[in-house]
Design a protein around this motif. Sequence first.
Motif, short mmCIF file in Angstrom:
data_model
loop_
_atom_site.label_atom_id
_atom_site.label_comp_id
_atom_site.label_asym_id
_atom_site.label_seq_id
_atom_site.Cartn_x
_atom_site.Cartn_y
_atom_site.Cartn_z
N GLY A 124 0.85 -1.14 0.04
CA GLY A 124 0.14 -0.06 0.04
C GLY A 124 0.77 1.14 0.00
N PRO A 125 0.11 2.46 0.02
CA PRO A 125 0.90 3.55 0.06
C PRO A 125 1.46 3.96 1.43
CG PRO A 125 -1.28 4.16 0.30
CD PRO A 125 -1.38 2.60 0.18
N LYS A 179 -10.57 3.73 8.48
CA LYS A 179 -10.14 2.83 7.12
C LYS A 179 -9.44 3.66 6.26
CE LYS A 179 -14.57 2.93 4.84
NZ LYS A 179 -15.73 2.16 4.56
N GLU A 180 -9.54 4.82 5.99
CA GLU A 180 -9.03 5.79 4.93
C GLU A 180 -7.69 5.82 5.13
OE1 GLU A 180 -10.42 8.37 7.99
OE2 GLU A 180 -11.43 6.60 6.93
N ASN A 181 -7.13 5.56 6.52
CA ASN A 181 -5.72 5.87 6.78
C ASN A 181 -5.07 4.35 7.18
OD1 ASN A 181 -5.64 8.74 7.29
ND2 ASN A 181 -6.90 8.43 9.17
N GLU A 182 -5.77 3.29 6.66
CA GLU A 182 -5.15 2.00 6.64
C GLU A 182 -4.47 1.55 5.45
OE1 GLU A 182 -4.90 -0.45 8.95
OE2 GLU A 182 -5.48 0.91 10.52
N TRP A 183 -3.12 1.75 5.39
CA TRP A 183 -2.57 1.35 4.06
C TRP A 183 -2.80 0.12 3.27
CZ3 TRP A 183 2.58 2.66 6.97
CH2 TRP A 183 2.78 4.10 6.90
N TYR A 185 -5.93 -1.35 3.78
CA TYR A 185 -7.28 -1.31 3.35
C TYR A 185 -7.10 -0.49 1.85
CZ TYR A 185 -11.71 1.00 2.53
OH TYR A 185 -12.78 1.50 2.14
N GLN A 186 -6.37 0.43 1.69
CA GLN A 186 -5.98 0.93 0.28
C GLN A 186 -5.41 0.18 -0.63
OE1 GLN A 186 -7.01 4.00 -0.20
NE2 GLN A 186 -7.36 4.54 1.87
N TYR A 187 -4.52 -0.64 -0.17
CA TYR A 187 -4.06 -1.80 -0.86
C TYR A 187 -4.95 -2.76 -1.46
CZ TYR A 187 -1.00 -5.87 -2.21
OH TYR A 187 -0.30 -7.11 -2.73
N LEU A 189 -8.16 -2.25 -2.04
CA LEU A 189 -9.09 -1.51 -2.91
C LEU A 189 -8.28 -1.48 -4.13
CD1 LEU A 189 -10.42 1.61 -0.94
CD2 LEU A 189 -11.70 -0.58 -1.56
N ARG A 190 -7.04 -1.19 -4.39
CA ARG A 190 -6.20 -1.30 -5.64
C ARG A 190 -6.38 -2.59 -6.26
NH1 ARG A 190 -2.02 2.25 -3.48
NH2 ARG A 190 -0.68 0.79 -3.85
#
Length: 247
Positions: A124-125, A179-183, A185-187, A189-190
Amino acid sequence: MKVYFASDQHLGAPTQEESFPREQKFIQWLDEVKKDADAIFLLGDLFDFWFEYKTVVPKGFIRVLGKLAEIRDSGIPIYFFVGNHDLWMHDYFEKELNIPVYHDNKDFTFNGKTFLIGHGDGKGPGDMGYKRMKKVFTNPFSKWLFRWLHPDIGVKLAQYLSVKNKLISGAEDVKFLGKENEWLYQYCLRKLESKHYDYFVFGHRHLPLEIELNENSKYINLGDWIGYFTYGVFDGEKMELKVYKEA
């Protein structure tokens, strides 16, 4: 069916003596789940430090290693994913315990449900400091240099850094800030943009999390065996987190 998942036991931290009760508790859990397990997944950081020299592995952990050998010899598959604390694992588990070792995420399918499974570090980011450090630690030349340290020196040094260095220990990253700050979680989604998974199962965060990604996909973080003693179980229909309570 029953597929079990656990992560982040960090055996040996902060000392082997202090982690011994947690090791015993984890072994009790293994004894219970082996009764109906179709497979067991260990998602990294089983040890707070692990390095395999050509002829030497870290001292200790004989009870948990023996239990894993017993379960594997009984025919139950066990899968191991290296974490950021035991990323220097090579082929000891494969040769001695017949347990495959994975150094990155891997797809699995159980009863028609698709899983992406891994430890979760460096995904993730963000987390750029750790990502740079991991490139150094996984570089073959770095491992070659470390191997020239006598084990009494190398293991002691690595154990000290494992506890004291926040980039390695993850001590600065243990709060849920949405959740928007969970890397991870972002990973997830991508990853869903290119392929569907019913479940993303990771460790590393030391927080038990179940977060819906969409109506058909969920991100699950397994927590740890330091403060939460949580694990995941898939029963053939759904995946959920549970807390282990000794009988």
